[in-house]
Motif scaffolding. Structure first.
Motif, PDB file in Angstrom:
ATOM      1  N   ILE A 183       5.444   0.237  -1.416  1.00 31.03           N
ATOM      2  CA  ILE A 183       4.494  -0.805  -1.035  1.00 31.03           C
ATOM      3  C   ILE A 183       4.243  -0.722   0.463  1.00 31.03           C
ATOM      4  N   GLY A 184       3.023  -0.401   0.831  1.00 32.21           N
ATOM      5  CA  GLY A 184       2.693  -0.257   2.247  1.00 32.21           C
ATOM      6  C   GLY A 184       2.340  -1.551   2.946  1.00 32.21           C
ATOM      7  N   ASN A 185       1.685  -2.463   2.255  1.00 29.20           N
ATOM      8  CA  ASN A 185       1.290  -3.729   2.860  1.00 29.20           C
ATOM      9  C   ASN A 185       1.162  -4.795   1.780  1.00 29.20           C
ATOM     10  N   ASP A 186       1.062  -6.032   2.218  1.00 25.00           N
ATOM     11  CA  ASP A 186       0.975  -7.107   1.234  1.00 25.00           C
ATOM     12  C   ASP A 186      -0.455  -7.481   0.894  1.00 25.00           C
ATOM     13  N   HIS A 187      -1.425  -6.923   1.579  1.00 23.57           N
ATOM     14  CA  HIS A 187      -2.819  -7.300   1.350  1.00 23.57           C
ATOM     15  C   HIS A 187      -3.357  -6.744   0.038  1.00 23.57           C
ATOM     16  N   ILE A 188      -3.020  -5.521  -0.283  1.00 24.18           N
ATOM     17  CA  ILE A 188      -3.514  -4.905  -1.518  1.00 24.18           C
ATOM     18  C   ILE A 188      -2.375  -4.604  -2.482  1.00 24.18           C
ATOM     19  N   ALA A 189      -1.298  -4.037  -1.986  1.00 24.12           N
ATOM     20  CA  ALA A 189      -0.212  -3.587  -2.861  1.00 24.12           C
ATOM     21  C   ALA A 189       0.405  -4.734  -3.657  1.00 24.12           C
ATOM     22  N   PHE A 190       0.462  -5.917  -3.075  1.00 23.89           N
ATOM     23  CA  PHE A 190       1.010  -7.056  -3.804  1.00 23.89           C
ATOM     24  C   PHE A 190      -0.031  -7.632  -4.761  1.00 23.89           C
ATOM     25  N   ALA A 191      -1.251  -7.784  -4.280  1.00 25.31           N
ATOM     26  CA  ALA A 191      -2.304  -8.387  -5.103  1.00 25.31           C
ATOM     27  C   ALA A 191      -2.722  -7.486  -6.254  1.00 25.31           C
ATOM     28  N   ARG A 192      -2.737  -6.175  -6.027  1.00 25.65           N
ATOM     29  CA  ARG A 192      -3.199  -5.221  -7.036  1.00 25.65           C
ATOM     30  C   ARG A 192      -2.287  -4.001  -7.101  1.00 25.65           C
ATOM     31  N   PRO A 193      -1.037  -4.171  -7.524  1.00 28.30           N
ATOM     32  CA  PRO A 193      -0.102  -3.037  -7.545  1.00 28.30           C
ATOM     33  C   PRO A 193      -0.526  -1.920  -8.494  1.00 28.30           C
ATOM     34  N   GLU A 194      -1.413  -2.221  -9.439  1.00 30.99           N
ATOM     35  CA  GLU A 194      -1.858  -1.199 -10.382  1.00 30.99           C
ATOM     36  C   GLU A 194      -2.913  -0.270  -9.780  1.00 30.99           C
ATOM     37  N   TRP A 195      -3.473  -0.626  -8.640  1.00 31.64           N
ATOM     38  CA  TRP A 195      -4.462   0.240  -7.986  1.00 31.64           C
ATOM     39  C   TRP A 195      -3.779   1.461  -7.398  1.00 31.64           C
ATOM     40  N   HIS A 196      -4.451   2.577  -7.427  1.00 30.00           N
ATOM     41  CA  HIS A 196      -3.916   3.810  -6.850  1.00 30.00           C
ATOM     42  C   HIS A 196      -4.115   3.810  -5.341  1.00 30.00           C
ATOM     43  N   SER A 197      -3.160   4.382  -4.658  1.00 27.38           N
ATOM     44  CA  SER A 197      -3.200   4.495  -3.201  1.00 27.38           C
ATOM     45  C   SER A 197      -3.427   5.948  -2.829  1.00 27.38           C
ATOM     46  N   GLY A 198      -4.037   6.174  -1.699  1.00 24.49           N
ATOM     47  CA  GLY A 198      -4.271   7.536  -1.230  1.00 24.49           C
ATOM     48  C   GLY A 198      -2.988   8.309  -0.986  1.00 24.49           C
ATOM     49  N   SER A 199      -1.886   7.610  -0.811  1.00 23.80           N
ATOM     50  CA  SER A 199      -0.611   8.297  -0.552  1.00 23.80           C
ATOM     51  C   SER A 199       0.190   8.566  -1.825  1.00 23.80           C
ATOM     52  N   ASP A 200      -0.316   8.143  -2.985  1.00 17.79           N
ATOM     53  CA  ASP A 200       0.384   8.381  -4.249  1.00 17.79           C
ATOM     54  C   ASP A 200       0.330   9.855  -4.627  1.00 17.79           C
ATOM     55  N   GLN A 201       1.479  10.484  -4.781  1.00 21.07           N
ATOM     56  CA  GLN A 201       1.549  11.876  -5.219  1.00 21.07           C
ATOM     57  C   GLN A 201       1.166  11.987  -6.697  1.00 21.07           C
ATOM     58  N   VAL A 219      13.069  -9.367   0.393  1.00 20.56           N
ATOM     59  CA  VAL A 219      12.541  -8.060   0.758  1.00 20.56           C
ATOM     60  C   VAL A 219      12.260  -8.021   2.258  1.00 20.56           C
ATOM     61  N   ILE A 220      12.296  -6.817   2.816  1.00 22.75           N
ATOM     62  CA  ILE A 220      12.006  -6.601   4.233  1.00 22.75           C
ATOM     63  C   ILE A 220      11.050  -5.432   4.327  1.00 22.75           C
ATOM     64  N   GLY A 221       9.989  -5.602   5.086  1.00 20.34           N
ATOM     65  CA  GLY A 221       9.036  -4.523   5.271  1.00 20.34           C
ATOM     66  C   GLY A 221       8.316  -4.655   6.598  1.00 20.34           C
ATOM     67  N   TYR A 222       8.249  -3.574   7.354  1.00 17.71           N
ATOM     68  CA  TYR A 222       7.625  -3.603   8.675  1.00 17.71           C
ATOM     69  C   TYR A 222       6.134  -3.893   8.610  1.00 17.71           C
ATOM     70  N   HIS A 223       5.482  -3.585   7.495  1.00 19.57           N
ATOM     71  CA  HIS A 223       4.043  -3.793   7.378  1.00 19.57           C
ATOM     72  C   HIS A 223       3.696  -5.074   6.624  1.00 19.57           C
ATOM     73  N   LEU A 224       4.659  -5.946   6.448  1.00 18.60           N
ATOM     74  CA  LEU A 224       4.421  -7.184   5.712  1.00 18.60           C
ATOM     75  C   LEU A 224       4.103  -8.324   6.684  1.00 18.60           C
ATOM     76  N   THR A 225       3.423  -9.340   6.200  1.00 20.49           N
ATOM     77  CA  THR A 225       2.986 -10.474   6.999  1.00 20.49           C
ATOM     78  C   THR A 225       4.146 -11.157   7.714  1.00 20.49           C
ATOM     79  N   GLY A 226       3.837 -11.733   8.861  1.00 23.25           N
ATOM     80  CA  GLY A 226       4.829 -12.489   9.610  1.00 23.25           C
ATOM     81  C   GLY A 226       5.919 -11.588  10.151  1.00 23.25           C
ATOM     82  N   ASN A 227       7.150 -11.994   9.961  1.00 24.05           N
ATOM     83  CA  ASN A 227       8.276 -11.206  10.461  1.00 24.05           C
ATOM     84  C   ASN A 227       8.710 -10.116   9.484  1.00 24.05           C
TER      85      ASN A 227
END
Length: 72
Positions: free
Chosen positions: A5-23, A46-54
């Motif tokens: 999961i790279g970010n919470d804007h798309i990956a959380f809302a639509r985890p079924e969508w394909h990402s450009g980084s998916d092998q 969970v902890i993620g550097y690209h997630l909202t807030g801290n």
């Protein structure tokens, strides 16, 4: 979590969508869905550097997908 999961804007809302980084897009989408379901069900912090807030929070299941709920 960082590779799934790279970010919470798309990956959380639509985890079924394909990402450009998916092998392997189909396996990656299935893995994201499974991971989000597990994290939301178990209320795992969970902890993620690209997630909202801290970047620390929880996964919440919504009617349309999932959402990142920042802690504090």
């Amino acid at each position: 979590m960082g590779d799934c999961i790279g970010n919470d804007h798309i990956a959380f809302a639509r985890p079924e969508w394909h990402s450009g980084s998916d092998q392997d897009p189909e396996t990656a989408a299935a893995t994201r869905l499974s991971l989000m379901d597990q994290l939301s069900h178990e209320k795992t912090r969970v902890i993620g550097y690209h997630l909202t807030g801290n970047g620390v929070g929880y996964v919440d299941k919504t009617s349309a997908g999932y959402a990142f709920v920042k802690e504090g």
